[in-house]
Design a protein around this motif. Structure first.
Motif, short mmCIF file in Angstrom:
data_model
loop_
_atom_site.label_atom_id
_atom_site.label_comp_id
_atom_site.label_asym_id
_atom_site.label_seq_id
_atom_site.Cartn_x
_atom_site.Cartn_y
_atom_site.Cartn_z
N LYS A 63 0.83 -1.20 0.00
CA LYS A 63 0.00 0.00 0.00
C LYS A 63 0.87 1.25 0.00
O LYS A 63 0.61 2.20 -0.75
N ARG A 64 1.91 1.25 0.83
CA ARG A 64 2.84 2.39 0.84
C ARG A 64 3.52 2.54 -0.52
O ARG A 64 3.69 3.65 -1.02
N ARG A 121 2.39 1.61 -3.48
CA ARG A 121 1.44 2.13 -4.47
C ARG A 121 1.29 3.65 -4.31
O ARG A 121 1.29 4.39 -5.32
N ASN A 122 1.15 4.10 -3.08
CA ASN A 122 1.02 5.54 -2.83
C ASN A 122 2.26 6.30 -3.31
O ASN A 122 2.16 7.38 -3.90
N THR A 146 2.47 9.04 -6.37
CA THR A 146 2.93 10.40 -6.07
C THR A 146 4.05 10.81 -7.02
O THR A 146 4.11 11.96 -7.47
N GLU A 203 9.51 5.23 1.41
CA GLU A 203 8.08 5.08 1.15
C GLU A 203 7.22 5.55 2.32
O GLU A 203 6.09 6.01 2.12
N ALA A 253 6.01 9.36 1.98
CA ALA A 253 5.34 9.72 0.72
C ALA A 253 4.64 11.08 0.81
O ALA A 253 4.57 11.81 -0.18
N ILE A 305 -5.84 6.29 -5.72
CA ILE A 305 -4.99 5.41 -4.92
C ILE A 305 -4.44 6.11 -3.68
O ILE A 305 -4.52 5.60 -2.56
N VAL A 306 -3.88 7.31 -3.89
CA VAL A 306 -3.28 8.02 -2.78
C VAL A 306 -4.35 8.52 -1.82
O VAL A 306 -5.28 9.20 -2.22
N LYS A 307 -4.22 8.18 -0.56
CA LYS A 307 -5.22 8.58 0.44
C LYS A 307 -4.51 9.11 1.69
O LYS A 307 -3.42 8.73 1.99
#
Length: 416
Positions: A218-219, A221-222, A226, A260, A263, A414-416
């Motif tokens: 998850k990290r 992907r973020n 970015t 990561e 981010a 994706i980024v939250k």
């Protein structure tokens, strides 16, 4: 760090035209090296005057690394329609290209400003070799990069996603030292390599704790999204100001942090504008100027030849082709970042993206080592694959603009 930037410029066509003219007295590096043209406004001259051009104003630190350029002087192009067939033999295979190593080798050094109001500010030096070592191409590239940054920095709406030029100087040996505000030591290529190595180590240690794996991915992907967002913001700004990058890749994006976990603090910045094209100068609204040798015409000659070969004949069609060409490079960057950080080292598949994207997905599903990359691109009902297909469309007329890429649901979900 030893990145390799790929560009499509043939040095055969540029060696006869120099953007820098040396004075008989030699030595000095000044804002006068910025090529003058019609339409430059007061802000550009203000930026030029603000550049630090005295070697005594800098301190040089350790060598960070070096890199070179590869010249792709011809390319057979993509097949489309009924002529295009995907097969296992095509996977990972380069189309017909003539590739050669460029003569220009660039060095990077740490440094800082030692005098004036910005004393102590950390910087990174980008050193172009003199004509003896790098030929006339080195001077041309340095001058073009200087011009590009000076022009873009004259815009009051300059985003944070471009590396900032603060000055430079020329040595007695003819080397061009460009000084940039320190935007970080790691490139997107460095980050992807490190992430890939971490994945390989985790797999080699046996079963990966499912919870730990999910948090890590998850990290990741973020972080990747970015990077892509920052790169596209920088590219959108350049295109809005009639500038093409023309050397976009993972090595041309510098990161202020490779971690990561950080981010939310990540600021990706575009660099390597040595092959940047000023559309307004190299493609004027008088077609005859193409043959007159406009300022950046030598560096863009191959681009406009490819545009003509692709059916772009008018000024507006060629401008659209140039922008679409940058988008294609951005698509390859997307492909690189979608796979390399998520897969084991050595699983580089960006060449497959010259195939139909759906066929690529089916191919990847059969290899469990590509599982996380497929999951990443499957986000939002395969939104990642959809965006890749658009950016790498064989028909340049169907590729999206940079702003459209930025607003795509994949980069905003994706980024939250």
């Amino acid at each position: 760090m030893n990145p390799v930037a790929v560009n499509r410029v043939s040095f055969d066509c540029v060696s006869r035209f120099s953007l820098i003219r040396r004075e008989s007295g030699g030595g000095g590096f000044s804002g006068a090296r910025i090529v003058k043209s019609r339409g430059r406004n007061r802000r550009l001259h203000a930026v030029t005057a603000s550049l630090i051009t005295s070697a005594d104003s800098f301190e040089v630190g350790r060598l960070i690394g070096s890199y070179g350029f590869m010249n792709v002087t011809s390319y057979s192009g993509l097949r489309s329609g009924d002529e295009f067939e995907s097969s296992s033999d095509d996977i990972g295979r380069l189309k017909s290209q003539d590739i050669g190593e460029g003569a220009v080798k660039i060095r990077l050094y740490e440094g800082r400003i030692s005098q004036g109001p910005f004393r102590g500010t950390p910087i990174t030096f980008k050193v172009y070799p003199g004509q003896r070592a790098g030929g006339i191409e080195a001077d041309m590239m340095a001058a073009n990069e200087l011009n590009a940054h000076s022009f873009l920095q004259s815009n009051k709406n300059l985003p944070a996603n471009l590396l900032i030029l603060v000055g430079g100087f020329e040595t007695q040996f003819g080397e061009q030292w460009l000084a940039f505000r320190d935007g970080g030591k790691d490139s997107a290529a460095d980050y992807a390599r490190i992430a890939s190595e971490k994945t390989s180590r985790a797999r080699s240690q046996g079963a990966w704790n499912p919870y730990e794996k999910e948090v890590t991915m998850k990290r990741r992907r973020n972080f990747v999204v970015t990077i892509l967002q920052g790169a596209m913001k920088g590219l959108a700004f350049m295109h809005a100001n009639d500038r093409l990058h023309q050397s976009l890749g993972p090595s041309s994006i510098v990161l202020n942090t490779p971690a990561e976990r950080e981010a939310m603090y990540l600021i990706p910045r575009l660099r390597d504008l040595a092959f940047s094209v000023d559309i307004r100068q190299s493609l004027p609204y008088r077609p005859s100027c193409l043959e007159e040798g406009a300022t950046s015409g030598a560096l863009s000659e191959q681009l406009w030849r490819r545009a003509t070969a692709s059916g772009a004949f008018t000024v507006f069609e060629k401008r659209a082709f140039g922008i679409a060409d940058d988008i294609y490079e951005a698509g390859l960057l997307f492909a690189y970042l979608a796979f390399v950080p998520f897969c084991e080292a050595g699983r580089l598949l960006e060449n497959t993206f010259r195939l139909d994207i759906e066929a690529v997905r089916e191919y990847c599903l059969a290899d469990e080592r590509l599982e996380e990359a497929v999951k990443f691109l499957d986000f939002g009902d395969r939104a990642g694959w959809e965006l890749l297909q658009a950016m790498l469309n064989a028909d340049h007329r169907k590729r999206p603009m940079a702003e459209a890429v930025l607003s795509h649901r994949f980069l905003n979900g994706i980024v939250k």
